[in-house]
Design a protein around this motif. Structure first.
Motif, PDB file in Angstrom:
ATOM      1  N   LYS A   1       0.858  -1.189   0.000  1.00  0.00           N
ATOM      2  CA  LYS A   1       0.000   0.000   0.000  1.00  0.00           C
ATOM      3  C   LYS A   1       0.892   1.236   0.000  1.00  0.00           C
ATOM      4  O   LYS A   1       1.836   1.326   0.792  1.00  0.00           O
ATOM      5  N   VAL A   2       0.574   2.198  -0.854  1.00  0.00           N
ATOM      6  CA  VAL A   2       1.345   3.437  -0.927  1.00  0.00           C
ATOM      7  C   VAL A   2       0.392   4.615  -0.741  1.00  0.00           C
ATOM      8  O   VAL A   2      -0.620   4.713  -1.442  1.00  0.00           O
ATOM      9  N   ASN A   3       0.707   5.478   0.209  1.00  0.00           N
ATOM     10  CA  ASN A   3      -0.081   6.699   0.434  1.00  0.00           C
ATOM     11  C   ASN A   3       0.510   7.823  -0.416  1.00  0.00           C
ATOM     12  O   ASN A   3       1.570   8.361  -0.082  1.00  0.00           O
ATOM     13  N   LEU A   4      -0.154   8.170  -1.508  1.00  0.00           N
ATOM     14  CA  LEU A   4       0.343   9.266  -2.343  1.00  0.00           C
ATOM     15  C   LEU A   4       0.275  10.592  -1.597  1.00  0.00           C
ATOM     16  O   LEU A   4       1.090  11.486  -1.837  1.00  0.00           O
ATOM     17  N   TRP A   5      -0.720  10.735  -0.734  1.00  0.00           N
ATOM     18  CA  TRP A   5      -0.680  11.788   0.290  1.00  0.00           C
ATOM     19  C   TRP A   5      -1.326  11.213   1.544  1.00  0.00           C
ATOM     20  O   TRP A   5      -2.099  10.248   1.492  1.00  0.00           O
ATOM     21  N   LEU A   6      -1.006  11.801   2.682  1.00  0.00           N
ATOM     22  CA  LEU A   6      -1.563  11.357   3.965  1.00  0.00           C
ATOM     23  C   LEU A   6      -1.625  12.576   4.880  1.00  0.00           C
ATOM     24  O   LEU A   6      -0.612  12.991   5.448  1.00  0.00           O
ATOM     25  N   GLU A   7      -2.815  13.143   5.001  1.00  0.00           N
ATOM     26  CA  GLU A   7      -2.993  14.339   5.814  1.00  0.00           C
ATOM     27  C   GLU A   7      -3.850  14.019   7.025  1.00  0.00           C
ATOM     28  O   GLU A   7      -4.858  13.303   6.919  1.00  0.00           O
TER      29      GLU A   7
ATOM     30  N   LYS B   1       0.392  19.581  -4.362  1.00  0.00           N
ATOM     31  CA  LYS B   1      -0.379  20.463  -3.488  1.00  0.00           C
ATOM     32  C   LYS B   1      -0.778  19.772  -2.181  1.00  0.00           C
ATOM     33  O   LYS B   1      -1.352  20.418  -1.295  1.00  0.00           O
ATOM     34  N   ARG B   2      -0.521  18.490  -2.079  1.00  0.00           N
ATOM     35  CA  ARG B   2      -0.835  17.731  -0.865  1.00  0.00           C
ATOM     36  C   ARG B   2       0.474  17.308  -0.195  1.00  0.00           C
ATOM     37  O   ARG B   2       1.563  17.596  -0.680  1.00  0.00           O
ATOM     38  N   ARG B   3       0.387  16.591   0.913  1.00  0.00           N
ATOM     39  CA  ARG B   3       1.598  16.229   1.639  1.00  0.00           C
ATOM     40  C   ARG B   3       1.332  15.011   2.513  1.00  0.00           C
ATOM     41  O   ARG B   3       0.204  14.530   2.623  1.00  0.00           O
ATOM     42  N   ASN B   4       2.381  14.539   3.148  1.00  0.00           N
ATOM     43  CA  ASN B   4       2.277  13.535   4.200  1.00  0.00           C
ATOM     44  C   ASN B   4       2.605  14.236   5.515  1.00  0.00           C
ATOM     45  O   ASN B   4       3.758  14.588   5.767  1.00  0.00           O
ATOM     46  N   ASP B   5       1.608  14.426   6.360  1.00  0.00           N
ATOM     47  CA  ASP B   5       1.800  15.152   7.613  1.00  0.00           C
ATOM     48  C   ASP B   5       2.708  14.413   8.588  1.00  0.00           C
ATOM     49  O   ASP B   5       3.200  15.021   9.551  1.00  0.00           O
ATOM     50  N   LEU B   6       2.921  13.131   8.360  1.00  0.00           N
ATOM     51  CA  LEU B   6       3.782  12.360   9.257  1.00  0.00           C
ATOM     52  C   LEU B   6       5.253  12.434   8.858  1.00  0.00           C
ATOM     53  O   LEU B   6       6.120  11.962   9.607  1.00  0.00           O
ATOM     54  N   GLU B   7       5.531  13.017   7.703  1.00  0.00           N
ATOM     55  CA  GLU B   7       6.897  13.010   7.179  1.00  0.00           C
ATOM     56  C   GLU B   7       7.861  13.787   8.081  1.00  0.00           C
ATOM     57  O   GLU B   7       8.968  13.311   8.373  1.00  0.00           O
ATOM     58  N   GLY B   8       7.456  14.976   8.525  1.00  0.00           N
ATOM     59  CA  GLY B   8       8.321  15.780   9.378  1.00  0.00           C
ATOM     60  C   GLY B   8       8.656  15.095  10.688  1.00  0.00           C
ATOM     61  O   GLY B   8       9.844  14.962  11.046  1.00  0.00           O
ATOM     62  N   PRO B   9       7.642  14.643  11.455  1.00  0.00           N
ATOM     63  CA  PRO B   9       7.938  13.933  12.696  1.00  0.00           C
ATOM     64  C   PRO B   9       8.777  12.669  12.476  1.00  0.00           C
ATOM     65  O   PRO B   9       9.655  12.349  13.288  1.00  0.00           O
ATOM     66  N   ALA B  10       8.517  11.939  11.375  1.00  0.00           N
ATOM     67  CA  ALA B  10       9.278  10.715  11.107  1.00  0.00           C
ATOM     68  C   ALA B  10      10.739  11.036  10.816  1.00  0.00           C
ATOM     69  O   ALA B  10      11.644  10.341  11.301  1.00  0.00           O
TER      70      ALA B  10
ATOM     71  N   SER C   1       5.777   7.289   2.505  1.00  0.00           N
ATOM     72  CA  SER C   1       4.496   6.588   2.515  1.00  0.00           C
ATOM     73  C   SER C   1       4.126   6.215   3.944  1.00  0.00           C
ATOM     74  O   SER C   1       4.978   5.784   4.725  1.00  0.00           O
ATOM     75  N   GLY C   2       2.853   6.374   4.284  1.00  0.00           N
ATOM     76  CA  GLY C   2       2.391   5.995   5.612  1.00  0.00           C
ATOM     77  C   GLY C   2       3.174   6.709   6.693  1.00  0.00           C
ATOM     78  O   GLY C   2       3.467   7.900   6.612  1.00  0.00           O
ATOM     79  N   SER C   3       3.555   5.944   7.721  1.00  0.00           N
ATOM     80  CA  SER C   3       4.365   6.500   8.803  1.00  0.00           C
ATOM     81  C   SER C   3       5.838   6.186   8.615  1.00  0.00           C
ATOM     82  O   SER C   3       6.636   6.347   9.531  1.00  0.00           O
TER      83      SER C   3
END
Length: 294
Positions: free
Chosen positions: A24-30, A226-235, A261-263
């Motif tokens: 599974k790949v999250n192209l964005w995860l907000e 225009k979207r993002r993965n909100d977990l990327e910074g903390p990870a 992708s994901g967390s």
């Protein structure tokens, strides 16, 4: 109306059956909020890759599970929490049956990698057991059973492009996406999903309707940027190797987008053609032979 199977042994497979458990790949995860019970709300575009694990089932007198593949040893160390056995137990509890078959899981995906590997395995197990019975569980029971196994199990049970919201239970199929030439990279570091979520800070992202997707891949790239993965910074703060993997992907020739992708810790990059993707993979395998690359 779908009848509940009578209690007793689960039907034996007439022959050896196989089921694919794609990554599974999250192209964005907000992350759009948090419920009072602590569960976070999300908005994600999910797709499934051509790489993944495999489930194999064959007749046997009693239930057993064998592990194979490059990540079998790592999974063996936490076998008591194997989502495949949990899925078997949950399915049999829901149907009042007892398992009598042999399962083999070929584990090709790294563990705790943000690719939904365990959830995909659980979903593939449920699909196999339904194939043996020759019918699905009633939709509401099927959804509840999958969600109880994990937030990613319902979308993995669908196994197609999905706009996912809520805590993972609100699934809207995406009818069309242009072909995506995807490169997956994992730097081989474990990350704790719980620790990443604890580092999240408000304000939350604003949930949005699924945008219209054009047949032109460049249109999709613009949407994704225009979207993002909100977990990327903390990870990345917890595991700097993730930032290194993202930087390496972004530096490859013809990379249109790179994101976690994901967390995590798996990251992906999108390219405009298969040859461009394959050139990038060859370069990264040369520069980072210890990374998992697919």
């Amino acid at each position: 109306m779908t009848e509940t199977p009578a209690p007793g042994p689960l039907l034996q497979p007439a022959q050896e059956l196989h089921e694919f458990a794609p990554a599974k790949v999250n192209l964005w995860l907000e992350i759009t909020g948090r419920r009072d019970d602590g569960y976070h709300l999300l908005d994600s575009l999910v797709v499934f890759a051509e790489v993944g694990d495999w489930l194999e089932i064959r007749p046997a007198e009693a239930f057993s599970l064998d592990l194979a593949g490059p990540f079998a040893a790592a999974l063996q160390q936490q076998e008591e929490d194997n989502l495949v056995t949990r899925a078997v137990d949950a399915f049999c509890a829901a149907t009042g049956q007892t398992p009598a078959f042999h399962l083999k899981l070929t584990k090709n995906l790294p563990l705790a990698a943000g690719l939904g590997g365990g959830s995909a395995d659980a979903a593939a197990t449920l699909r196999l057991l339904e194939r043996i019975q020759g019918k699905h569980l009633p939709p509401d029971r099927r959804q509840a059973l999958a969600l109880d196994l994990g937030a990613d199990v319902p979308v993995c049970l669908e196994g197609r492009s999905i706009h996912m919201q809520g805590i993972g239970e609100q699934l809207l199929p995406v009818p069309f996406l242009p072909p995506l030439h995807l490169l997956l990279v994992n730097p081989g570091v474990p990350v704790s999903t719980g620790a990443i979520f604890r580092r999240l800070a408000q304000p939350w992202s604003q949930g949005q309707d699924m945008p219209r997707i054009d047949t032109d891949p460049e249109f999709l790239f613009d949407v994704l940027r225009k979207r993002r993965n909100d977990l990327e910074g903390p990870a990345c703060a917890l595991a700097p190797e993730i930032a290194q993997a993202l930087a390496a992907l972004k530096e490859t020739r013809d990379c249109a987008l790179a994101r976690m992708s994901g967390s995590g810790a798996s990251c992906f990059a999108l390219y405009r053609s298969t040859p461009a993707r394959d050139r990038a993979a060859a370069r990264l395998r040369q520069d980072h032979p210890d990374w998992w690359i697919a």
